[in-house]
Design an enzyme around this catalytic site. Structure first.
Site, PDB file in Angstrom:
ATOM      1  CG  HIS A  79      -1.845   1.117   1.329  1.00 30.83           C
ATOM      2  ND1 HIS A  79      -1.943   1.930   2.435  1.00 30.83           N
ATOM      3  CD2 HIS A  79      -2.719   1.616   0.430  1.00 30.83           C
ATOM      4  CE1 HIS A  79      -2.844   2.872   2.208  1.00 30.83           C
ATOM      5  NE2 HIS A  79      -3.331   2.702   1.002  1.00 30.83           N
ATOM      6  CD  GLU A  90      -0.244   1.223   5.950  1.00 36.03           C
ATOM      7  OE1 GLU A  90      -0.467   1.433   7.150  1.00 36.03           O
ATOM      8  OE2 GLU A  90      -1.134   1.307   5.077  1.00 36.03           O
ATOM      9  CG  ASN A 146      -5.413   5.395   5.023  1.00 31.02           C
ATOM     10  OD1 ASN A 146      -4.808   6.460   5.013  1.00 31.02           O
ATOM     11  ND2 ASN A 146      -5.686   4.715   3.925  1.00 31.02           N
TER      12      ASN A 146
HETATM   13  N1  LIG Z   1      -5.563   7.843  -4.651  1.00 33.06           N
HETATM   14  C1  LIG Z   1      -4.809   7.571  -3.576  1.00 33.06           C
HETATM   15  O1  LIG Z   1      -4.248   8.467  -2.933  1.00 33.06           O
HETATM   16  C2  LIG Z   1      -4.619   6.150  -3.134  1.00 33.06           C
HETATM   17  C3  LIG Z   1      -3.706   5.892  -2.087  1.00 33.06           C
HETATM   18  C4  LIG Z   1      -3.471   4.567  -1.725  1.00 33.06           C
HETATM   19  C5  LIG Z   1      -4.141   3.543  -2.368  1.00 33.06           C
HETATM   20  N2  LIG Z   1      -5.044   3.832  -3.367  1.00 33.06           N
HETATM   21  C6  LIG Z   1      -5.704   2.721  -4.036  1.00 33.06           C
HETATM   22  O2  LIG Z   1      -5.063   2.498  -5.293  1.00 33.06           O
HETATM   23  C7  LIG Z   1      -6.015   2.003  -6.248  1.00 33.06           C
HETATM   24  C8  LIG Z   1      -6.007   2.899  -7.471  1.00 33.06           C
HETATM   25  O3  LIG Z   1      -6.340   4.206  -7.082  1.00 33.06           O
HETATM   26  P1  LIG Z   1      -6.047   5.469  -8.046  1.00 33.06           P
HETATM   27  O4  LIG Z   1      -6.246   6.664  -7.199  1.00 33.06           O
HETATM   28  O5  LIG Z   1      -4.779   5.258  -8.791  1.00 33.06           O
HETATM   29  O6  LIG Z   1      -7.273   5.324  -9.070  1.00 33.06           O
HETATM   30  P2  LIG Z   1      -7.424   5.958 -10.524  1.00 33.06           P
HETATM   31  O7  LIG Z   1      -8.875   6.125 -10.747  1.00 33.06           O
HETATM   32  O8  LIG Z   1      -6.522   7.124 -10.700  1.00 33.06           O
HETATM   33  O9  LIG Z   1      -6.874   4.793 -11.501  1.00 33.06           O
HETATM   34  C9  LIG Z   1      -7.471   3.528 -11.642  1.00 33.06           C
HETATM   35  C10 LIG Z   1      -7.099   3.003 -13.023  1.00 33.06           C
HETATM   36  O10 LIG Z   1      -7.567   1.649 -13.122  1.00 33.06           O
HETATM   37  C11 LIG Z   1      -7.930   1.448 -14.476  1.00 33.06           C
HETATM   38  N3  LIG Z   1      -8.770   0.252 -14.587  1.00 33.06           N
HETATM   39  C12 LIG Z   1     -10.050   0.104 -14.200  1.00 33.06           C
HETATM   40  N4  LIG Z   1     -10.485  -1.140 -14.527  1.00 33.06           N
HETATM   41  C13 LIG Z   1      -9.434  -1.775 -15.105  1.00 33.06           C
HETATM   42  C14 LIG Z   1      -9.244  -3.086 -15.651  1.00 33.06           C
HETATM   43  N5  LIG Z   1     -10.242  -3.963 -15.674  1.00 33.06           N
HETATM   44  N6  LIG Z   1      -8.033  -3.402 -16.170  1.00 33.06           N
HETATM   45  C15 LIG Z   1      -7.022  -2.484 -16.170  1.00 33.06           C
HETATM   46  N7  LIG Z   1      -7.158  -1.235 -15.690  1.00 33.06           N
HETATM   47  C16 LIG Z   1      -8.333  -0.883 -15.148  1.00 33.06           C
HETATM   48  C17 LIG Z   1      -8.649   2.726 -14.834  1.00 33.06           C
HETATM   49  O11 LIG Z   1      -8.776   2.897 -16.248  1.00 33.06           O
HETATM   50  C18 LIG Z   1      -7.763   3.782 -14.181  1.00 33.06           C
HETATM   51  O12 LIG Z   1      -6.785   4.267 -15.072  1.00 33.06           O
HETATM   52  C19 LIG Z   1      -7.359   1.935  -5.500  1.00 33.06           C
HETATM   53  O13 LIG Z   1      -7.520   0.651  -4.993  1.00 33.06           O
HETATM   54  C20 LIG Z   1      -7.174   2.948  -4.377  1.00 33.06           C
HETATM   55  O14 LIG Z   1      -7.986   2.667  -3.266  1.00 33.06           O
HETATM   56  C21 LIG Z   1      -5.275   5.114  -3.767  1.00 33.06           C
END
Ligand SMILES: NC(=O)c1ccc[n+]([C@@H]2O[C@H](COP(=O)([O-])OP(=O)(O)OC[C@H]3O[C@@H](n4cnc5c(N)ncnc54)[C@H](O)[C@@H]3O)[C@@H](O)[C@H]2O)c1
Length: 290
Positions: free
Chosen positions: A139, A151, A190
């Site tokens: 994470h 993490e 978190n």
């Molecule tokens: N945003 C944050 O600060 C943060 C921090 C820690 C963890 N996370 C976690 O990380 C993950 C991603 O978050 P993010 O903020 O990068 O989201 P985001 O919306 O920026 O990106 C997600 C990406 O996944 C792609 N996607 C969706 N379905 C797909 C599939 N079937 N195959 C391939 N690609 C696919 C989308 O097109 C998109 O580009 C989530 O689980 C989120 O909880 C986010």
């Protein structure tokens, strides 16, 4: 196992950052996304960010050398050549389960698997594979190239060897591992931060102070580089909402229940920087409206 090649699923905010830090550490990276546009945008962002790191002398290699290690692909098959796959798609249980099941059918028996989920239990993703002992949470925090903590989370079946490989991977990319020994919603950081984040939102909702003043106070009075609302806009209000809800549902503890203002903003589509409006408003070039 020493990780030399990484396959990243999802090229959004987090997936792009993860691909970047792996390539900067000398690993070969393959990244996929269901959206070609997202992949293109991600490569542009990575290239810009690596350029900045090179310009400031924070990395010893030039931009082209680092970018040369990153390849974009349109399907999961190249995951079979990776030592480690990291999933970073939308925070949706069914979607992530489907990705883990597909990756399991493609990957070598030895391939390590990780999710960057903020709150979905690792155990529920691992259960979709034939190798739950090799699945863990890795994470990252946003922005990935800047934030040092990562993490490493053990699911119910994750072995010590897998967690140790996760720790070594995090160290190899120049970050600091925070070992999380049990798969609890919100993990550790978190889980600690959410009650104060919720209190800050309640104070704004009650008209006690503005987002600007709370953020300023946290920067100047608590030594934070960014305030709660500045960070929240970058992370995405929907991501924060989902993670708080998961903590609330798992613990039943009202301290984690997302406040009304956050719930309303998510419903209204005010999700932060990605929609141009969240706690603050943004111009098309990403600068904050005054
Ligand atoms: N945003 C944050 O600060 C943060 C921090 C820690 C963890 N996370 C976690 O990380 C993950 C991603 O978050 P993010 O903020 O990068 O989201 P985001 O919306 O920026 O990106 C997600 C990406 O996944 C792609 N996607 C969706 N379905 C797909 C599939 N079937 N195959 C391939 N690609 C696919 C989308 O097109 C998109 O580009 C989530 O689980 C989120 O909880 C986010």
């Amino acid at each position: 196992m020493t990780v030399k090649s990484v396959f990243v699923v999802g090229s959004g905010l987090m997936g792009g950052g993860i691909a970047q830090v792996c390539a900067q550490a000398g690993m070969n990276v393959c990244i996929t996304d269901k959206s070609e546009e997202a992949l293109k945008k991600s490569l542009d962002n990575i290239s810009w960010s690596v350029g900045k790191f090179a310009e400031k002398g924070k990395i010893s290699e030039d931009k082209d050398t680092v970018m040369g290690r990153i390849q974009t692909v349109s399907d999961m098959n190249p995951a079979k050549d990776a030592d480690l796959v990291i999933e970073a798609v939308f925070e949706n249980l069914e979607l992530k389960q489907q990705i883990f099941s597909e990756l399991d059918s493609v990957c070598d028996a030895d391939t390590l698997m990780a999710s960057n989920t903020s709150a979905i239990p690792i155990t529920e993703l691992a259960a979709m594979t034939s190798r739950p002992e090799k699945v863990m949470g890795i994470h990252f925090f946003s922005p990935v190239p800047m934030m040092m903590a990562v993490e490493v989370v053990k699911g119910l079946s994750t072995t010590d060897d897998t967690a140790e490989a996760g720790r070594r991977f995090v160290e190899a990319i120049g970050k600091e591992p925070i070992m999380v020994n049990r798969d609890v919603a919100g993990f550790v950081i978190n889980r600690i931060n959410f009650p104060s984040t919720i209190e800050a939102m309640n104070l704004v909702e009650q008209g006690v102070a503005t987002c600007e003043d709370i953020d300023k106070g946290l920067r100047l009075g608590s030594g934070r580089r960014m305030g709660i609302f500045e960070t929240g806009d970058m992370v995405g209000l929907d991501v924060t909402y989902g993670a708080m809800m998961a903590c609330y549902q798992e613990t039943g503890d009202p301290r984690f229940y997302p406040p009304l203002l956050l719930r309303r903003k998510v419903k209204a589509g005010h999700l932060g920087r990605k929609t141009g409006k969240g706690w603050y408003e943004y111009n098309p070039d990403g600068s904050r409206k005054q």
